[in-house]
Design an enzyme around this catalytic site. Structure first.
Site, PDB file in Angstrom:
ATOM      1  N   HIS A   1     -13.308  -5.257-153.906  1.00 15.54           N
ATOM      2  CA  HIS A   1     -13.494  -4.257-152.850  1.00 15.54           C
ATOM      3  C   HIS A   1     -14.978  -4.149-152.520  1.00 15.54           C
ATOM      4  O   HIS A   1     -15.788  -3.811-153.378  1.00 15.54           O
ATOM      5  CB  HIS A   1     -12.956  -2.891-153.292  1.00 15.54           C
ATOM      6  CG  HIS A   1     -11.465  -2.794-153.143  1.00 15.54           C
ATOM      7  ND1 HIS A   1     -10.808  -1.595-152.994  1.00 15.54           N
ATOM      8  CD2 HIS A   1     -10.512  -3.747-153.091  1.00 15.54           C
ATOM      9  CE1 HIS A   1      -9.504  -1.824-152.865  1.00 15.54           C
ATOM     10  NE2 HIS A   1      -9.300  -3.119-152.940  1.00 15.54           N
TER      11      HIS A   1
ATOM     12  N   TYR B   1     -11.026   8.272-150.342  1.00  7.61           N
ATOM     13  CA  TYR B   1     -11.258   9.553-151.012  1.00  7.61           C
ATOM     14  C   TYR B   1     -11.279  10.613-149.916  1.00  7.61           C
ATOM     15  O   TYR B   1     -12.149  10.572-149.036  1.00  7.61           O
ATOM     16  CB  TYR B   1     -12.608   9.556-151.732  1.00  7.61           C
ATOM     17  CG  TYR B   1     -12.663   8.649-152.952  1.00  7.61           C
ATOM     18  CD1 TYR B   1     -12.452   9.155-154.224  1.00  7.61           C
ATOM     19  CD2 TYR B   1     -12.937   7.290-152.836  1.00  7.61           C
ATOM     20  CE1 TYR B   1     -12.510   8.344-155.349  1.00  7.61           C
ATOM     21  CE2 TYR B   1     -12.999   6.465-153.952  1.00  7.61           C
ATOM     22  CZ  TYR B   1     -12.781   7.002-155.201  1.00  7.61           C
ATOM     23  OH  TYR B   1     -12.833   6.197-156.313  1.00  7.61           O
TER      24      TYR B   1
ATOM     25  N   PRO C   1     -12.303  12.099-162.992  1.00  4.60           N
ATOM     26  CA  PRO C   1     -12.058  10.726-162.554  1.00  4.60           C
ATOM     27  C   PRO C   1     -12.596  10.370-161.171  1.00  4.60           C
ATOM     28  O   PRO C   1     -12.557   9.192-160.783  1.00  4.60           O
ATOM     29  CB  PRO C   1     -10.524  10.613-162.579  1.00  4.60           C
ATOM     30  CG  PRO C   1     -10.032  12.001-162.496  1.00  4.60           C
ATOM     31  CD  PRO C   1     -11.060  12.866-163.140  1.00  4.60           C
TER      32      PRO C   1
ATOM     33  N   LYS D   1     -15.391   6.422-163.248  1.00  2.00           N
ATOM     34  CA  LYS D   1     -16.392   6.032-164.254  1.00  2.00           C
ATOM     35  C   LYS D   1     -15.867   5.969-165.695  1.00  2.00           C
ATOM     36  O   LYS D   1     -16.511   5.354-166.554  1.00  2.00           O
ATOM     37  CB  LYS D   1     -17.578   7.019-164.228  1.00  2.00           C
ATOM     38  CG  LYS D   1     -18.440   6.909-163.001  1.00  2.00           C
ATOM     39  CD  LYS D   1     -19.410   5.738-163.121  1.00  2.00           C
ATOM     40  CE  LYS D   1     -19.941   5.254-161.802  1.00  2.00           C
ATOM     41  NZ  LYS D   1     -19.222   4.133-161.214  1.00  2.00           N
TER      42      LYS D   1
ATOM     43  N   TYR E   1     -21.676   4.258-157.600  1.00  2.00           N
ATOM     44  CA  TYR E   1     -20.246   3.929-157.652  1.00  2.00           C
ATOM     45  C   TYR E   1     -20.031   2.517-158.196  1.00  2.00           C
ATOM     46  O   TYR E   1     -19.127   2.272-158.987  1.00  2.00           O
ATOM     47  CB  TYR E   1     -19.622   4.066-156.251  1.00  2.00           C
ATOM     48  CG  TYR E   1     -18.105   3.986-156.260  1.00  2.00           C
ATOM     49  CD1 TYR E   1     -17.332   5.138-156.387  1.00  2.00           C
ATOM     50  CD2 TYR E   1     -17.448   2.762-156.153  1.00  2.00           C
ATOM     51  CE1 TYR E   1     -15.951   5.076-156.405  1.00  2.00           C
ATOM     52  CE2 TYR E   1     -16.064   2.680-156.173  1.00  2.00           C
ATOM     53  CZ  TYR E   1     -15.321   3.848-156.304  1.00  2.00           C
ATOM     54  OH  TYR E   1     -13.946   3.767-156.337  1.00  2.00           O
TER      55      TYR E   1
HETATM   56  P1  FAD Z   1      -8.537   6.002-174.868  1.00  2.00           P
HETATM   57  O1  FAD Z   1      -8.063   5.132-173.785  1.00  2.00           O
HETATM   58  O2  FAD Z   1      -8.121   7.429-174.876  1.00  2.00           O
HETATM   59  O3  FAD Z   1      -8.106   5.318-176.230  1.00  2.00           O
HETATM   60  C1  FAD Z   1      -8.192   5.970-177.474  1.00  2.00           C
HETATM   61  C2  FAD Z   1      -7.150   5.421-178.399  1.00  2.00           C
HETATM   62  O4  FAD Z   1      -7.268   6.056-179.667  1.00  2.00           O
HETATM   63  C3  FAD Z   1      -5.735   5.709-177.905  1.00  2.00           C
HETATM   64  O5  FAD Z   1      -4.984   4.509-177.913  1.00  2.00           O
HETATM   65  C4  FAD Z   1      -5.204   6.730-178.884  1.00  2.00           C
HETATM   66  O6  FAD Z   1      -3.799   6.624-179.094  1.00  2.00           O
HETATM   67  C5  FAD Z   1      -6.000   6.402-180.128  1.00  2.00           C
HETATM   68  N1  FAD Z   1      -6.114   7.531-181.066  1.00  2.00           N
HETATM   69  C6  FAD Z   1      -6.281   8.841-180.767  1.00  2.00           C
HETATM   70  N2  FAD Z   1      -6.346   9.573-181.866  1.00  2.00           N
HETATM   71  C7  FAD Z   1      -6.215   8.723-182.911  1.00  2.00           C
HETATM   72  C8  FAD Z   1      -6.187   8.901-184.297  1.00  2.00           C
HETATM   73  N3  FAD Z   1      -6.306  10.109-184.848  1.00  2.00           N
HETATM   74  N4  FAD Z   1      -6.030   7.813-185.082  1.00  2.00           N
HETATM   75  C9  FAD Z   1      -5.916   6.574-184.521  1.00  2.00           C
HETATM   76  N5  FAD Z   1      -5.912   6.354-183.204  1.00  2.00           N
HETATM   77  C10 FAD Z   1      -6.070   7.420-182.400  1.00  2.00           C
HETATM   78  N6  FAD Z   1     -10.465   7.221-165.577  1.00  2.00           N
HETATM   79  C11 FAD Z   1     -10.661   6.805-164.347  1.00  2.00           C
HETATM   80  O7  FAD Z   1     -11.719   6.233-164.070  1.00  2.00           O
HETATM   81  N7  FAD Z   1      -9.674   6.978-163.397  1.00  2.00           N
HETATM   82  C12 FAD Z   1      -8.487   7.590-163.693  1.00  2.00           C
HETATM   83  O8  FAD Z   1      -7.639   7.740-162.833  1.00  2.00           O
HETATM   84  C13 FAD Z   1      -8.273   8.062-164.951  1.00  2.00           C
HETATM   85  N8  FAD Z   1      -7.128   8.699-165.279  1.00  2.00           N
HETATM   86  C14 FAD Z   1      -6.977   9.187-166.544  1.00  2.00           C
HETATM   87  C15 FAD Z   1      -5.832   9.877-166.886  1.00  2.00           C
HETATM   88  C16 FAD Z   1      -5.675  10.409-168.167  1.00  2.00           C
HETATM   89  C17 FAD Z   1      -4.408  11.187-168.527  1.00  2.00           C
HETATM   90  C18 FAD Z   1      -6.695  10.225-169.131  1.00  2.00           C
HETATM   91  C19 FAD Z   1      -6.556  10.806-170.530  1.00  2.00           C
HETATM   92  C20 FAD Z   1      -7.838   9.510-168.787  1.00  2.00           C
HETATM   93  C21 FAD Z   1      -7.995   8.993-167.503  1.00  2.00           C
HETATM   94  N9  FAD Z   1      -9.140   8.270-167.133  1.00  2.00           N
HETATM   95  C22 FAD Z   1      -9.311   7.836-165.900  1.00  2.00           C
HETATM   96  C23 FAD Z   1     -10.189   7.989-168.060  1.00  2.00           C
HETATM   97  C24 FAD Z   1     -10.073   6.596-168.685  1.00  2.00           C
HETATM   98  O9  FAD Z   1      -8.736   6.214-168.746  1.00  2.00           O
HETATM   99  C25 FAD Z   1     -10.713   6.683-170.041  1.00  2.00           C
HETATM  100  O10 FAD Z   1     -12.090   6.950-169.837  1.00  2.00           O
HETATM  101  C26 FAD Z   1     -10.529   5.464-170.925  1.00  2.00           C
HETATM  102  O11 FAD Z   1      -9.196   5.334-171.312  1.00  2.00           O
HETATM  103  C27 FAD Z   1     -11.425   5.562-172.151  1.00  2.00           C
HETATM  104  O12 FAD Z   1     -11.083   4.578-173.076  1.00  2.00           O
HETATM  105  P2  FAD Z   1     -11.183   4.859-174.628  1.00  2.00           P
HETATM  106  O13 FAD Z   1     -10.779   3.579-175.274  1.00  2.00           O
HETATM  107  O14 FAD Z   1     -12.500   5.445-174.941  1.00  2.00           O
HETATM  108  O15 FAD Z   1     -10.144   6.017-174.936  1.00  2.00           O
HETATM  109  C1  DHB Z   2      -8.317   5.281-159.506  1.00  2.00           C
HETATM  110  C2  DHB Z   2      -8.720   6.340-160.232  1.00  2.00           C
HETATM  111  C3  DHB Z   2      -9.923   6.921-159.966  1.00  2.00           C
HETATM  112  O1  DHB Z   2     -10.353   7.946-160.673  1.00  2.00           O
HETATM  113  C4  DHB Z   2     -10.721   6.492-158.948  1.00  2.00           C
HETATM  114  O2  DHB Z   2     -11.879   7.132-158.680  1.00  2.00           O
HETATM  115  C5  DHB Z   2     -10.326   5.431-158.211  1.00  2.00           C
HETATM  116  C6  DHB Z   2      -9.106   4.815-158.509  1.00  2.00           C
HETATM  117  C7  DHB Z   2      -7.004   4.666-159.800  1.00  2.00           C
HETATM  118  O3  DHB Z   2      -6.326   5.112-160.722  1.00  2.00           O
HETATM  119  O4  DHB Z   2      -6.636   3.732-159.109  1.00  2.00           O
END
Ligand code: FAD
Ligand code: DHB
Length: 385
Positions: free
Chosen positions: A72, A196, A288, A292, A380
């Site tokens: 994009h 957006y 979100p 980021k 961005y």
């Molecule tokens: P996570 O993906 O949360 O991974 C952490 C892992 O640790 C998980 O698999 C979990 O099961 C595991 N865990 C937790 N506790 C324990 C424990 N006690 N013992 C062992 N394992 C454990 N970002 C965007 O940019 N756009 C979005 O639309 C967006 N939507 C989101 C929606 C939701 C519901 C959430 C929660 C986050 C969203 N995010 C979004 C943020 C993005 O998905 C996260 O920043 C990203 O997943 C971070 O990755 P991570 O590996 O740090 O954490």
């Molecule tokens: C998506 C999520 C976001 O937070 C964003 O800023 C752009 C795209 C997505 O889930 O596709």
């Protein structure tokens, strides 16, 4: 059992860290509370910065990303129906790639060479100021893993940050009075680029996963329940928030996933406690809006992997000593941008008519200033590491 780095959590942060360490010959074990299928079933982020794509290249897991990811070159902002195109390539010579977090996670899981223990219950961290070890139970048996370091990549609700004594940790937080209701649908995206949209009724986002799969979000009150949102109600609300042309072009269908995510800004400081390091959502949360969260998790673990590799390869503690300050500097800039974009694009009834006029002025300023657009595009598409 013994390893060099015990990684808690098999989300994108934990899996990427494990992959980078595997490639560098640093022994590691990942402990994950859920099953692999559960982790893959979570629908989350969708936009990758160039730095994340580069990291997928470095991790040798980018084949599918380059074949299937959608490049994009810009995005659209709209304010009460007025449209503004932000051309990343023209403004800052960079772009982003639309490729779902689910796919990133799958690619990393498939490439994994080291051991991952899924469905590890009651993970506990011990003695991270001295000789660290981790315990957990699986199938009714308690296990122990001794290690040099623990990497807490276990998300916002994980055990790692919660194991740090409160007095050693400073936290900074803003909870927004709304969430995002998101749905996934097997219909072509309404537009080639993401949209957006700010509207009096609330924010809306038109995103996508592929040429045939779309992801849409609407701002909802913090107390809303997903059960109260039929597909019809969702589509009606989304259409009402888009400009009429876009609303007309929207292709709707039955949702294949529907969920509500709360919005929060959060940072914990520092990111190191003796032999324990925090990375990704375990250390920080962004709303979100700026896309980021996943990218920030990836840049944390790139720094942390380099720090461990330097420690083992060159017997130098410089990288691990510097990790917290280096990562936090980038984290706060992403926090600022995500907060700013959230503030511009959502409705905040508590800010009244003055607040809306300020938002409108901000949008008009952006529309009329190439410099303001460059600042948006620079943030961005991703600030340097
Ligand atoms: P996570 O993906 O949360 O991974 C952490 C892992 O640790 C998980 O698999 C979990 O099961 C595991 N865990 C937790 N506790 C324990 C424990 N006690 N013992 C062992 N394992 C454990 N970002 C965007 O940019 N756009 C979005 O639309 C967006 N939507 C989101 C929606 C939701 C519901 C959430 C929660 C986050 C969203 N995010 C979004 C943020 C993005 O998905 C996260 O920043 C990203 O997943 C971070 O990755 P991570 O590996 O740090 O954490
Ligand atoms: C998506 C999520 C976001 O937070 C964003 O800023 C752009 C795209 C997505 O889930 O596709």
């Amino acid at each position: 059992m013994r390893t060099q780095v015990a990684i808690i959590g098999a989300g994108p942060a934990g899996l990427m860290l494990g992959r980078l360490l595997d490639l560098a010959g640093v022994d590691n074990v990942i402990l994950e509370r859920k099953s692999a299928d559960y982790v893959l079933g979570r629908i989350r982020a969708g936009v990758l910065e160039q730095g994340t794509v580069d990291l997928m290249d470095r991790a040798q897991v980018s084949g599918r990303l380059h074949a299937e990811g959608l490049v994009h070159h810009g995005t659209e902002l709209s304010f009460d129906g007025d449209r503004l195109h932000i051309d990343f390539t023209d403004l800052v010579g960079r772009h982003v790639v639309v490729y779902g977090q689910t796919e990133v996670t799958r690619d990393l899981m498939e490439a994994r060479e080291g051991q991952t223990i899924y469905e590890a219950e009651d993970v506990s961290l011990h003695d991270f100021d001295g000789k660290p070890f981790v315990t957990w139970t699986k199938d009714g048996t308690t296990h122990r893993l001794d290690c040099d370091f623990i990497a807490g990549c276990d998300g916002f609700h994980g055990v790692s940050r919660a194991s740090v004594p409160e007095a050693s940790l400073a936290t900074f937080e803003r909870v927004y009075p709304f969430g995002w209701l998101g749905i996934l649908v097997d219909k072509p995206p309404v537009a080639h680029e993401l949209i957006y949209a700010h509207h009096q009724r609330g924010f809306a986002l038109c995103s996508q996963r592929s040429p045939t799969r779309s992801r849409y979000y609407v701002q909802v009150g913090a107390e809303e329940k997903v059960e109260a949102w039929s597909d019809t109600r969702f589509w009606d609300e989304l259409r009402a928030r888009l400009n009429p042309e876009t609303a007309e072009a929207l292709q709707t269908g039955p949702s294949i996933e529907k969920s509500i995510a709360p919005l929060r800004s959060f940072v914990a400081e520092p990111l190191r406690f003796g032999k324990l390091f925090l990375a990704g959502d375990a250390a920080h949360i962004v709303p979100p809006t700026g896309a980021k969260g996943l990218n920030l998790a990836m840049s944390d673990v790139a720094m942390l992997a380099d720090a461990f590799i330097e420690y083992y390869g060159e017997h130098s503690p410089v990288g691990i000593d510097f990790y917290s300050a280096q990562a936090l500097s980038r984290i706060w800039k992403a926090e600022r941008f995500s907060w700013w974009m959230t503030s511009l694009m959502h409705t905040f009834p508590e800010n009244g008519a003055f607040g809306r006029r300020i938002q409108r002025a901000e949008f008009d300023y952006l529309a009329g200033s190439r410099i303001a657009q460059q600042a948006l595009a620079e943030n961005y598409t991703g600030l340097p590491g």
